[in-house]
Design an enzyme around this catalytic site. Structure first.
Site, PDB file in Angstrom:
ATOM      1  N   ASP A 177       0.725  -1.225  -0.099  1.00 28.50           N
ATOM      2  CA  ASP A 177       0.638   0.415   0.062  1.00 28.50           C
ATOM      3  C   ASP A 177       1.132   1.450   0.001  1.00 28.50           C
ATOM      4  O   ASP A 177       2.414   0.812  -0.079  1.00 28.50           O
ATOM      5  CB  ASP A 177      -0.554  -0.202   0.842  1.00 28.50           C
ATOM      6  CG  ASP A 177      -1.908   0.763   1.065  1.00 28.50           C
ATOM      7  OD1 ASP A 177      -2.609   1.498   0.143  1.00 28.50           O
ATOM      8  OD2 ASP A 177      -2.061   2.143   2.268  1.00 28.50           O
ATOM      9  N   LEU A 178       0.269   2.517  -0.118  1.00 29.15           N
ATOM     10  CA  LEU A 178       0.957   3.300  -0.383  1.00 29.15           C
ATOM     11  C   LEU A 178       1.561   3.967   0.934  1.00 29.15           C
ATOM     12  O   LEU A 178       2.691   4.760   1.649  1.00 29.15           O
ATOM     13  CB  LEU A 178       1.034   4.348  -1.368  1.00 29.15           C
ATOM     14  CG  LEU A 178       1.873   5.585  -2.152  1.00 29.15           C
ATOM     15  CD1 LEU A 178       2.713   5.880  -1.513  1.00 29.15           C
ATOM     16  CD2 LEU A 178       0.699   6.488  -3.307  1.00 29.15           C
ATOM     17  N   ASP A 179       0.005   4.957   1.094  1.00 31.22           N
ATOM     18  CA  ASP A 179      -0.232   5.678   2.200  1.00 31.22           C
ATOM     19  C   ASP A 179       0.242   4.668   3.460  1.00 31.22           C
ATOM     20  O   ASP A 179      -1.208   3.931   3.819  1.00 31.22           O
ATOM     21  CB  ASP A 179      -1.106   6.782   2.366  1.00 31.22           C
ATOM     22  CG  ASP A 179      -2.053   7.198   0.600  1.00 31.22           C
ATOM     23  OD1 ASP A 179      -0.774   7.805   0.831  1.00 31.22           O
ATOM     24  OD2 ASP A 179      -3.712   7.486   0.581  1.00 31.22           O
ATOM     25  N   THR A 191       1.483   9.773   3.832  1.00 29.81           N
ATOM     26  CA  THR A 191       0.769  10.694   3.286  1.00 29.81           C
ATOM     27  C   THR A 191      -0.698  10.865   3.576  1.00 29.81           C
ATOM     28  O   THR A 191      -1.180  11.489   3.436  1.00 29.81           O
ATOM     29  CB  THR A 191       0.317  10.589   1.447  1.00 29.81           C
ATOM     30  OG1 THR A 191       0.189   9.516   1.448  1.00 29.81           O
ATOM     31  CG2 THR A 191       1.831  11.058   1.179  1.00 29.81           C
ATOM     32  N   LYS A 223      -8.284   5.837   5.934  1.00 30.11           N
ATOM     33  CA  LYS A 223      -6.899   4.989   5.791  1.00 30.11           C
ATOM     34  C   LYS A 223      -7.637   3.782   4.475  1.00 30.11           C
ATOM     35  O   LYS A 223      -8.458   3.089   4.946  1.00 30.11           O
ATOM     36  CB  LYS A 223      -6.292   4.701   6.441  1.00 30.11           C
ATOM     37  CG  LYS A 223      -6.045   6.131   7.419  1.00 30.11           C
ATOM     38  CD  LYS A 223      -4.772   5.577   8.593  1.00 30.11           C
ATOM     39  CE  LYS A 223      -4.228   6.750   9.183  1.00 30.11           C
ATOM     40  NZ  LYS A 223      -3.156   5.837  10.695  1.00 30.11           N
ATOM     41  N   SER A 229      -2.530   0.947  -4.522  1.00 35.37           N
ATOM     42  CA  SER A 229      -2.467   1.737  -3.839  1.00 35.37           C
ATOM     43  C   SER A 229      -4.087   2.064  -4.118  1.00 35.37           C
ATOM     44  O   SER A 229      -4.149   1.831  -5.243  1.00 35.37           O
ATOM     45  CB  SER A 229      -1.834   2.566  -4.025  1.00 35.37           C
ATOM     46  OG  SER A 229      -2.654   3.971  -3.162  1.00 35.37           O
ATOM     47  N   ALA A 230      -5.013   2.286  -3.152  1.00 30.72           N
ATOM     48  CA  ALA A 230      -6.366   2.958  -3.244  1.00 30.72           C
ATOM     49  C   ALA A 230      -6.269   4.431  -4.362  1.00 30.72           C
ATOM     50  O   ALA A 230      -7.490   5.255  -4.772  1.00 30.72           O
ATOM     51  CB  ALA A 230      -7.712   3.259  -2.613  1.00 30.72           C
ATOM     52  N   LYS A 252     -11.530  -1.492  -1.064  1.00 29.03           N
ATOM     53  CA  LYS A 252     -10.724  -1.928  -0.046  1.00 29.03           C
ATOM     54  C   LYS A 252     -12.109  -2.095   0.921  1.00 29.03           C
ATOM     55  O   LYS A 252     -12.337  -0.528   1.295  1.00 29.03           O
ATOM     56  CB  LYS A 252      -9.364  -1.634   0.532  1.00 29.03           C
ATOM     57  CG  LYS A 252      -8.411  -1.974  -0.074  1.00 29.03           C
ATOM     58  CD  LYS A 252      -7.038  -1.350   0.473  1.00 29.03           C
ATOM     59  CE  LYS A 252      -6.043  -0.864  -0.893  1.00 29.03           C
ATOM     60  NZ  LYS A 252      -4.861  -0.383  -0.049  1.00 29.03           N
ATOM     61  N   GLU A 292       0.495  -3.583   4.666  1.00 24.36           N
ATOM     62  CA  GLU A 292      -0.248  -2.548   4.734  1.00 24.36           C
ATOM     63  C   GLU A 292      -1.380  -1.980   6.242  1.00 24.36           C
ATOM     64  O   GLU A 292       0.000  -2.053   7.706  1.00 24.36           O
ATOM     65  CB  GLU A 292      -2.140  -3.018   4.958  1.00 24.36           C
ATOM     66  CG  GLU A 292      -2.452  -3.347   2.827  1.00 24.36           C
ATOM     67  CD  GLU A 292      -3.633  -1.505   2.981  1.00 24.36           C
ATOM     68  OE1 GLU A 292      -3.456  -1.536   4.012  1.00 24.36           O
ATOM     69  OE2 GLU A 292      -3.979  -1.600   2.118  1.00 24.36           O
ATOM     70  N   ASP A 293      -1.543  -1.000   6.053  1.00 24.38           N
ATOM     71  CA  ASP A 293      -1.044   0.192   7.921  1.00 24.38           C
ATOM     72  C   ASP A 293      -2.857  -0.051   7.665  1.00 24.38           C
ATOM     73  O   ASP A 293      -2.913   0.891   9.122  1.00 24.38           O
ATOM     74  CB  ASP A 293      -0.509   1.347   7.762  1.00 24.38           C
ATOM     75  CG  ASP A 293      -1.659   2.317   6.963  1.00 24.38           C
ATOM     76  OD1 ASP A 293      -2.356   2.194   6.138  1.00 24.38           O
ATOM     77  OD2 ASP A 293      -1.734   3.654   6.981  1.00 24.38           O
TER      78      ASP A 293
END
Length: 220
Positions: A8-10, A16, A44, A115-116, A146, A170-171
């Site tokens: 995942d990105l954020d 971010t 998130k 990522s979304a 997600k 993932e966070d």
């Protein structure tokens, strides 16, 4: 066996998440209410339009806007967010992430961003990370948010990897659930209690190696 790592990105690769929150909070104030950091946690790992619904619900404004008005509000939020993103530098990559990506790739394991975010490509370019990913699947290529597993399944397909040999980083609880529904193992990044369903937990990538990942994942 691990053949592919999907990130995942954020909140995993770059921080971010705070920019998303600040942009949503500013929109909420324009609409006449405060959107708190605790409420912001629910956005998130969630798509832009789904996040907007969370914000409107927090202000008791669900059902108050047409589809066109919702699109306008989401676009306003995104414009604010992009102003933050446009100032990002490689210094904003979270500690240990770049070193871990290099380590993973040195083992012949493929790396995918899942990522979304519809701005994932811009962020990767600003932070100099795009060369460290074999494929990028973002909000421009998926239609289901997600915890639907679509983004991770498309990420695996992009590098021809079976779900069973993929590990997702993932966070957010929604992302951990999406990984499980995709038939993938998962690493919950950060200290949130909502990540308890992950295959393993990781506070930070600093000092973390692929060998440690493989030992832990295989043992579990």
């Amino acid at each position: 066996m691990i053949d592919c790592c999907i990130f995942d990105l954020d909140g995993v690769v770059v921080d971010t998440a705070r920019y998303h929150y600040l942009a949503w909070a500013a929109l909420a104030r324009e609409l006449g209410f405060e959107f708190t950091p605790v409420q912001g946690e629910a956005t998130k790992g969630v798509s832009r339009m789904a996040s907007l619904e969370i914000v409107l619900r927090a202000g008791g404004l669900e059902g108050r806007f047409s589809a066109a008005e919702r699109e306008r509000l989401a676009a306003e939020k995104n414009a604010r967010y992009l102003r933050f993103v446009s100032q990002m530098t490689p210094a904003e990559v979270l500690p240990g992430v770049a070193a871990f990506l290099h380590d993973v790739r040195s083992r012949g394991v493929r790396t995918v961003l899942g990522s979304a975010s519809k701005n994932a490509g811009t962020i990767l370019d600003r932070c100099g990370l795009r060369p460290l990913f074999d494929a990028v699947v973002d909000g421009n290529e998926v239609s289901r948010a997600k915890p639907d597993p679509e983004v991770f399944l498309k990420g695996a397909a992009a590098v021809d990897a079976a779900p069973s040999v993929c590990v997702v980083f993932e966070d957010a609880a929604a992302g951990i659930e999406a990984a499980s529904r995709a038939g993938m193992r998962s690493v919950g990044v950060g200290g949130g209690a909502s990540l308890s369903a992950a295959t393993m937990r990781l506070e930070t990538f600093a000092g973390f190696t692929f060998e440690q990942l493989a030992m832990k994942i295989d043992r579990d």
